[in-house]
Design an enzyme around this catalytic site. Structure first.
Site, short mmCIF file in Angstrom:
data_model
loop_
_atom_site.label_atom_id
_atom_site.label_comp_id
_atom_site.label_asym_id
_atom_site.label_seq_id
_atom_site.Cartn_x
_atom_site.Cartn_y
_atom_site.Cartn_z
N SER A 135 55.16 -11.60 38.87
CA SER A 135 53.73 -11.87 39.01
C SER A 135 53.45 -12.73 40.24
O SER A 135 53.63 -12.28 41.36
CB SER A 135 53.19 -12.53 37.73
OG SER A 135 51.80 -12.58 37.73
N ASP A 188 46.52 -11.42 42.45
CA ASP A 188 47.87 -11.90 42.72
C ASP A 188 48.77 -10.70 43.03
O ASP A 188 48.31 -9.56 42.99
CB ASP A 188 48.38 -12.76 41.56
CG ASP A 188 48.52 -12.00 40.26
OD1 ASP A 188 47.94 -10.90 40.16
OD2 ASP A 188 49.20 -12.50 39.34
N ARG A 241 62.47 -14.11 33.20
CA ARG A 241 61.95 -14.45 34.51
C ARG A 241 62.80 -15.57 35.08
O ARG A 241 63.13 -16.53 34.38
CB ARG A 241 60.48 -14.89 34.45
CG ARG A 241 59.86 -15.03 35.84
CD ARG A 241 58.38 -15.38 35.80
NE ARG A 241 57.57 -14.30 35.24
CZ ARG A 241 56.24 -14.28 35.29
NH1 ARG A 241 55.57 -15.26 35.88
NH2 ARG A 241 55.56 -13.28 34.76
#
Length: 605
Positions: free
Chosen positions: A152, A311, A54
């Site tokens: 996310s 989310d 990420r």
């Protein structure tokens, strides 16, 4: 002028990268002679860990881009070829999904292309999906693993590469290190790794697992007994919903319709995927009021007293309710939602198994989350266990328990992540929404109370659990290390920690440091839970019962703290316990984190 080391990396980048955009980014940095920026993005690389990858999307080995994804996919496929037979690779295959972020689809297609060329069957969704669809599909089709391309709730410039194994849970050690090492063996792009032109033509190994979506809806809704479907159909509660510019709404709409929940009133400006997240700089409902502001405004206009939110990749779930007397909105903490859903999971199990007991049932929470489930379990008879922070740990623990014949009812962590049952071995914001709304309709119709009133009843029956959790932004890794090293060398000697706060008013009983393996509560002084030197995490237990954990985030530039005061059942001084907790937390933040000294930025609200 670039150093020899940096020039070698520049040359390597231009040799390997095939993306015009990222090649141009490096070229522009060279033209402006920005050697520092070039060094930052080229001299180190994103390390593959238990969260996969990420990072910010930009050119460079230390960023998320096409070349880094190519290298990750080559390494992952090579590692899986070592583990799984050719027959399994062709018959069982792997799953790829993507959300609505910039480059998510492209990264998923590149990865699928590499796996197909490596001889794997690939299930690639042809539409954006919520993150839980990947682990669900792995389990449904008995795949070897899968990847969800998502960051996310991170800001718009980020993306990620979330890897699951054949048990449908996220990878845990030692897979992460083995994958990382194999990536390092496969850095040079293979022929045609970037070429996805014929990807969808290869029908022999490429499949759209679209049937998994209807199977997911069926599985999630099967957990709502008909009695409660009927209550939903008669319920008069309405809910405002925000998808936070993400992918959740189409899935939530199908599931709500199947269990007869009235259609939500959605925030139009946030209902469709938008990778720029124009209305929320931090698209994370955990941020609180700042992230839910448009939903609150809509609810006020519509006269609605309940808000639910996901989310952007719909694996998290948030809740807010309006007090009809004060007209004030309460934004629930993850621990509060966890208490409600944990009680509801137990209640539904009893409904489905009126003659059974709970001795073979388990609930799970992360070590930084509330211990309310432990308190409920002690009285009701189910088992409770805790794991390290992150659903990778909880999901793998649930998998271990199930393989030993146990029933896992519910798992959660305070950062609004909830796993209701085991249909998905990961947090799932849509299934959590389905259960929470059904619970609200039941409480209103049968018990005549609100969600907040139910929460207070839970605290009265099982013990008040007050939580104070938040975080500070820290964008300088050396500062983070300095803060935690000061705490573990407090007197000047190694492994010496603070013994009290407020000049001795509140004394510390135990210290657990999962960075270096110290746990003073254990007879030998060594921690039982897994230790990781690459992350910072210290827990202080005070003599008066307060427990607080300070830790770094694995995906964001944050120092987080989690404090909880646990009362005994029947102990009614909620206000006194709350005030003591808040006083102690304020002192711990000032004395241990020193925000002003270290230039830490507080949460926005």
């Amino acid at each position: 002028m670039a150093s020899a080391e940096l020039q070698a990396k520049i040359d390597q980048w231009f040799k390997w990268d095939k993306c015009e955009k990222t090649r141009a980014e490096i070229q522009n940095l060279i033209k402006s002679e920005n050697w520092k920026a070039l060094g930052d993005v080229l001299l180190t690389r994103l390390e593959f860990g238990t969260a996969g990858l990420r990072g910010r999307m930009a050119a460079g080995f230390n960023r998320m881009n096409e070349l880094v994804v190519v290298q990750a996919a080559q390494g992952l496929s090579s590692y899986m070829k070592k583990i799984f037979s050719e027959k399994d690779r062709i018959n069982r295959g792997v799953v790829f999904g993507y959300d609505g972020r910039h480059n998510s689809k492209r990264f998923a297609e590149i990865s699928s292309n590499i796996f197909v060329r490596a001889g794997f069957r690939v299930y690639l969704f042809r539409q954006m999906v919520l993150t839980p669809m990947v682990p669900f599909t792995i389990n449904l089709f008995k795949c070897l693993g899968g990847v969800m391309v998502t960051a996310s709730h991170n800001p718009k410039d980020d993306n990620g590469y979330k890897v699951y194994w054949e048990n449908s849970a996220q990878i845990v050690p030692p897979h992460d290190k083995h994958i990382h090492n194999t990536i390092l063996e496969c850095l040079e792009p293979w022929p045609n790794s970037f070429d996805t032109k014929g990807l969808y033509i290869c029908t022999c190994l490429m499949t759209d697992p679209k049937d998994a979506i209807s199977a997911y809806v069926q599985r999630i809704t099967a957990d709502v007994p008909q009695k409660f479907v009927d209550l939903n159909s008669r319920g008069d509660l309405r809910f405002v919903y925000t998808a936070m510019h993400g992918v959740g709404y189409p899935f939530l709409e199908k599931i709500f319709a199947a269990v007869k929940i009235k259609p939500v009133i959605f925030v139009k400006e946030q209902n469709e995927p938008d990778p720029d997240f124009p209305t929320v700089p931090f698209p994370n409902p955990e941020e609180g009021r700042s992230a839910l502001d448009m939903a609150i405004q809509l609810a006020d206009r519509e006269g609605v007293t309940h808000i639910i939110a996901n989310d952007p990749d719909a694996d998290r779930f948030a809740l807010a309710t309006k007090n009809p007397e004060t007209a004030l909105w309460k934004i629930y903490k993850g621990n509060e939602i966890g208490a409600l859903l944990g009680w509801w999971a137990m209640f539904l199990y009893k409904e489905k198994n009126p003659n059974g007991d709970l001795r073979n049932c388990w609930m799970i929470a992360s070590t930084v989350s509330s211990k309310i489930l432990r308190a409920i379990g002690r009285k009701e008879g189910f088992n409770f266990t805790e794991t390290l922070t992150g659903f990778k740990w909880m999901a793998n623990e649930a998998d271990r328990l199930m393989k030993n014949g146990k029933t896992v009812l519910f798992s959660f962590e305070e950062s609004i992540g909830f796993m209701f049952g085991t249909n998905v071995l990961d947090k799932d914001g849509v299934s959590a929404a389905c259960q929470l709304v059904t619970m609200a309709n039941y409480l209103r119709a049968v018990e005549g109370i609100s969600l907040d009133e139910k929460l207070n009843r839970i605290y009265n029956e099982y013990g008040f659990h007050y939580n104070n959790a938040s975080y500070y932004f820290c964008y300088e890794p050396p500062v983070i290390i300095k803060i935690f090293e000061r705490l573990r060398n407090f007197t000047g000697d190694q492994k010496t920690y603070p013994s009290s706060i407020l000049e001795g008013k509140y004394k510390i009983k135990y210290v657990r440091d999962l960075t270096n393996g110290v746990d003073t509560e254990q007879p030998d002084g060594n921690a039982i839970l897994p230790v990781s030197a690459s992350s910072q995490m210290i827990t202080f237990t005070f003599e008066n019962g307060l427990v607080i954990t300070l830790r770094t985030s694995g995906t964001e530039p944050k120092i987080k703290y989690y404090a909880e005061m646990c009362a005994q059942p029947g102990q009614s001084d909620f206000e006194g316990l709350t005030n003591t907790t808040n006083e102690m937390v304020s002192a711990i933040v000032e004395e241990f984190l020193q925000p002003n000294v270290n230039n830490l930025k507080p949460k926005t609200d």
